[in-house]
Design a protein around this motif. Structure first.
Motif, PDB file in Angstrom:
ATOM      1  N   ILE A 123     -35.561  52.116  54.688  1.00 52.42           N
ATOM      2  CA  ILE A 123     -35.622  51.132  55.770  1.00 52.42           C
ATOM      3  C   ILE A 123     -36.923  51.369  56.508  1.00 52.42           C
ATOM      4  O   ILE A 123     -37.172  52.468  57.010  1.00 52.42           O
ATOM      5  CB  ILE A 123     -34.428  51.292  56.730  1.00 52.42           C
ATOM      6  CG1 ILE A 123     -33.133  51.135  55.945  1.00 52.42           C
ATOM      7  CG2 ILE A 123     -34.524  50.296  57.860  1.00 52.42           C
ATOM      8  CD1 ILE A 123     -31.897  51.454  56.756  1.00 52.42           C
ATOM      9  N   PRO A 124     -37.758  50.349  56.619  1.00 53.04           N
ATOM     10  CA  PRO A 124     -39.048  50.530  57.310  1.00 53.04           C
ATOM     11  C   PRO A 124     -38.849  50.570  58.831  1.00 53.04           C
ATOM     12  O   PRO A 124     -38.883  49.546  59.509  1.00 53.04           O
ATOM     13  CB  PRO A 124     -39.862  49.316  56.880  1.00 53.04           C
ATOM     14  CG  PRO A 124     -38.845  48.287  56.512  1.00 53.04           C
ATOM     15  CD  PRO A 124     -37.644  49.017  56.015  1.00 53.04           C
ATOM     16  N   LYS A 129     -40.360  49.605  65.072  1.00 59.12           N
ATOM     17  CA  LYS A 129     -40.704  50.281  66.334  1.00 59.12           C
ATOM     18  C   LYS A 129     -42.009  49.744  66.892  1.00 59.12           C
ATOM     19  O   LYS A 129     -42.147  49.538  68.086  1.00 59.12           O
ATOM     20  CB  LYS A 129     -40.799  51.797  66.132  1.00 59.12           C
ATOM     21  CG  LYS A 129     -39.469  52.455  65.911  1.00 59.12           C
ATOM     22  CD  LYS A 129     -39.627  53.947  65.744  1.00 59.12           C
ATOM     23  CE  LYS A 129     -38.303  54.609  65.435  1.00 59.12           C
ATOM     24  NZ  LYS A 129     -38.453  56.030  65.200  1.00 59.12           N
ATOM     25  N   ASP A 130     -42.982  49.497  66.008  1.00 55.99           N
ATOM     26  CA  ASP A 130     -44.262  48.954  66.453  1.00 55.99           C
ATOM     27  C   ASP A 130     -44.082  47.562  67.044  1.00 55.99           C
ATOM     28  O   ASP A 130     -44.668  47.221  68.071  1.00 55.99           O
ATOM     29  CB  ASP A 130     -45.268  48.899  65.296  1.00 55.99           C
ATOM     30  CG  ASP A 130     -45.763  50.283  64.893  1.00 55.99           C
ATOM     31  OD1 ASP A 130     -45.654  51.202  65.735  1.00 55.99           O
ATOM     32  OD2 ASP A 130     -46.263  50.422  63.754  1.00 55.99           O
ATOM     33  N   GLU A 131     -43.256  46.727  66.395  1.00 59.39           N
ATOM     34  CA  GLU A 131     -43.021  45.376  66.902  1.00 59.39           C
ATOM     35  C   GLU A 131     -42.310  45.407  68.251  1.00 59.39           C
ATOM     36  O   GLU A 131     -42.651  44.654  69.161  1.00 59.39           O
ATOM     37  CB  GLU A 131     -42.196  44.573  65.889  1.00 59.39           C
ATOM     38  CG  GLU A 131     -42.972  44.195  64.644  1.00 59.39           C
ATOM     39  CD  GLU A 131     -42.105  43.466  63.623  1.00 59.39           C
ATOM     40  OE1 GLU A 131     -40.987  43.043  63.995  1.00 59.39           O
ATOM     41  OE2 GLU A 131     -42.551  43.341  62.482  1.00 59.39           O
ATOM     42  N   LYS A 132     -41.338  46.299  68.400  1.00 59.70           N
ATOM     43  CA  LYS A 132     -40.600  46.415  69.678  1.00 59.70           C
ATOM     44  C   LYS A 132     -41.534  46.872  70.783  1.00 59.70           C
ATOM     45  O   LYS A 132     -41.501  46.348  71.891  1.00 59.70           O
ATOM     46  CB  LYS A 132     -39.426  47.380  69.535  1.00 59.70           C
ATOM     47  CG  LYS A 132     -38.285  46.813  68.752  1.00 59.70           C
ATOM     48  CD  LYS A 132     -37.145  47.804  68.697  1.00 59.70           C
ATOM     49  CE  LYS A 132     -36.008  47.283  67.849  1.00 59.70           C
ATOM     50  NZ  LYS A 132     -34.906  48.259  67.762  1.00 59.70           N
TER      51      LYS A 132
END
Length: 138
Positions: A123-124, A129-132
């Motif tokens: 699962i990437p 996390k970067d998008e959030k």
């Protein structure tokens, strides 16, 4: 009147006897002693001042050097604490690496190895996390 006294003092003649001479000798000796005493006190005072200045400068230099050494000691102690912490962490990792189960778990996680009957799903998480974090900061 002042002129008269001056003239009288010029006309006055000192006595030439043993008492007067011994008194004059004693007065001259006393004057020389006072001069010698003043000179000795001046020399002693000068020496005392020089010694005092030397001692004060030495004390200040030593205090400065002591403060520098104290600073170095604090830095070395902080570095020693970091090294001890790192050593404890490495000792813990060594203990974990001696455990076969931990090595197997590590190999499965890092190299995507599996036991018999296991299916590995990746699962990437990093991209999510970067998008959030980008959405929160905007």
């Amino acid at each position: 009147m002042a002129e008269r006294k001056k003239r009288q003092s010029n006309n006055v003649r000192t006595l030439e006897n043993d008492y007067v001479r011994s008194t004059e000798t004693h007065v001259q000796y006393s004057r020389k002693q006072k001069v010698r005493t003043r000179r000795r006190l001046t020399v002693f005072g000068l020496l005392a001042t020089i010694v005092l200045v030397f001692l004060i400068s030495t004390s200040l230099t030593q205090n400065k050097r002591l403060a520098e050494k104290q600073q170095q000691k604090e830095e070395v102690v902080a570095k020693l604490d970091e090294v001890k912490e790192q050593q404890d962490m490495l000792n813990l990792q060594i203990a974990k690496l001696e455990d076969d189960e931990y090595i197997a778990k590590l190999a499965r996680k890092e190299y995507f190895l599996s036991d018999d009957g296991e299916i590995i799903f990746t699962i990437p998480e990093d991209e999510e996390k970067d998008e959030k974090s980008n959405n929160i900061s905007n």
